[in-house]
Design an enzyme around this catalytic site. Structure first.
Site, mmCIF file in Angstrom:
data_model
loop_
_atom_site.group_PDB
_atom_site.id
_atom_site.type_symbol
_atom_site.label_atom_id
_atom_site.label_comp_id
_atom_site.label_asym_id
_atom_site.label_seq_id
_atom_site.Cartn_x
_atom_site.Cartn_y
_atom_site.Cartn_z
ATOM 1 C CB SER A 124 -47.879 -17.339 33.044
ATOM 2 O OG SER A 124 -48.621 -18.463 33.433
ATOM 3 C CB VAL A 130 -45.854 -19.236 39.095
ATOM 4 C CG1 VAL A 130 -47.353 -19.133 39.157
ATOM 5 C CG2 VAL A 130 -45.397 -20.287 38.145
HETATM 6 N N1 GLN Z 1 -45.879 -23.411 33.987
HETATM 7 C C1 GLN Z 1 -46.833 -22.839 34.874
HETATM 8 C C2 GLN Z 1 -48.095 -23.699 34.960
HETATM 9 O O1 GLN Z 1 -48.572 -24.171 33.988
HETATM 10 C C3 GLN Z 1 -47.166 -21.460 34.437
HETATM 11 C C4 GLN Z 1 -48.222 -20.799 35.295
HETATM 12 C C5 GLN Z 1 -47.939 -19.384 35.634
HETATM 13 O O2 GLN Z 1 -46.862 -18.846 35.492
HETATM 14 N N2 GLN Z 1 -48.954 -18.770 36.176
HETATM 15 O O3 GLN Z 1 -48.609 -23.903 36.025
#
Ligand code: GLN
Length: 309
Positions: free
Chosen positions: A65, A263
């Site tokens: 994210s 995440v």
């Molecule tokens: N690529 C992840 C998703 O779309 C990014 C989400 C995150 O880092 N919170 O779920």
């Protein structure tokens, strides 16, 4: 000078380390489940000074994210503020980052902000280029420029792993396409989005990204402008209001700096006019933020008086 010596930073990392055992590594993207739960690292990028780091700084991880801020900067430069906010709102949601609910309940139907998945997918759909390859190259070049690291690249394994399992993000794209929030091919948008999320960096790269935002879009070492002040201002404002998902309010009280987490366990922080901070620790709390990373930042915010409020 923010951090006087290496030992001091290492002692903060040592104190926060036990929190790594209390969190949980993200596994809804299967490739992320391989991360080392015990890892904790931090870098501080203070322009003109040594870049202080402590913990497992050699670890690489994907932006996830955190890439939402960078894609937003590119889209703002590509089509301008007004056009971007025709598609995406400016308000925090109070919901988890992958929630779909307000797409239906909020009218007119558009994602509330660019830091939740729905908003970020819409932002990615706005990046200019004649094909996905060109769009990704533009985004990657932008990230290489900000990190001052031409070796930054996409981790194909993580990108593919997310692309193969992105059923919720796919649903949100189709929903937004139905309501004319996005146009274009959904699979192409998802391909670009999962690749942008899978750009691989180190803590030092993250700290340098934070420093460029901290200095309003300028290279903090050379003063060269990388992106406009207004773009930096908008991005940092979203980092404060929505950067830590539905924990942004608590983070503003306890730490008080523009920050964005992902995440994979990364947190990128921009302390206005002062420093950039990069954190990595993949064990997450229930809201999807790095648990030990947040504790470490709380400690540093007090010790170095970082809060901007
Ligand atoms: N690529 C992840 C998703 O779309 C990014 C989400 C995150 O880092 N919170 O779920």
């Amino acid at each position: 000078m923010i951090c006087e010596n290496q030992q001091e930073l290492e002692s903060y990392v040592a104190h926060a380390r036990h929190w790594t055992q209390k969190g949980k590594v993200a596994d809804y993207i299967p490739a992320l489940a391989k991360a080392n739960q015990a890892a904790l690292a931090v870098s501080i990028y203070e322009p003109g000074k040594h870049c202080f780091s402590a913990g497992e700084v050699e670890h690489k991880f994907t932006l996830q994210s955190i890439s939402k801020v960078l894609a937003l900067a590119v889209a703002l430069e590509d089509i301008g503020e007004e056009a971007v906010f025709e598609h995406i709102g400016m308000e925090p949601t109070g919901d988890p980052f992958n929630s779909i609910i307000k797409l239906e309940t909020y009218k007119p139907s558009k994602p509330l902000n660019p830091m939740i998945n729905a908003g970020a997918l819409a932002v990615t759909s706005l990046i200019r280029g004649s094909n996905n390859h060109e769009r990704l190259e533009r985004l990657l070049h932008f990230i290489q420029d900000i990190t001052n690291n031409s070796n930054v690249k996409v981790c194909e394994e993580v990108a593919q792993s997310e692309f193969d399992t992105s059923f919720l993000n796919r649903s949100m794209c189709y929903y937004m396409k139905q309501h004319n929030v996005i146009s274009g091919d959904v699979e192409e948008i998802l391909e670009l989005y999962t690749k942008q999320c899978a750009v691989e960096v180190s803590c030092r790269d993250l700290a340098r990204i934070g420093a460029v935002f901290a200095f309003d879009g300028k290279d903090p070492d050379t003063d060269r402008r990388i992106f406009p002040t207004n773009v930096a201002r908008i991005c940092k404002t979203f980092m404060v209001t929505c950067g830590m998902y539905n924990a942004s309010g608590e983070f503003a009280i306890k730490v008080g700096i523009p920050a964005k987490s992902g995440v994979s366990g990364g947190i990128m922080c921009a302390v206005p006019g002062r420093i950039g901070i990069g954190i990595f620790s993949p064990a997450l709390d229930e809201k999807g933020n790095s648990l030990a990373g947040m504790r470490l930042l709380e400690k540093m915010a007090k010790a170095y008086d970082l809060s901007m409020f």
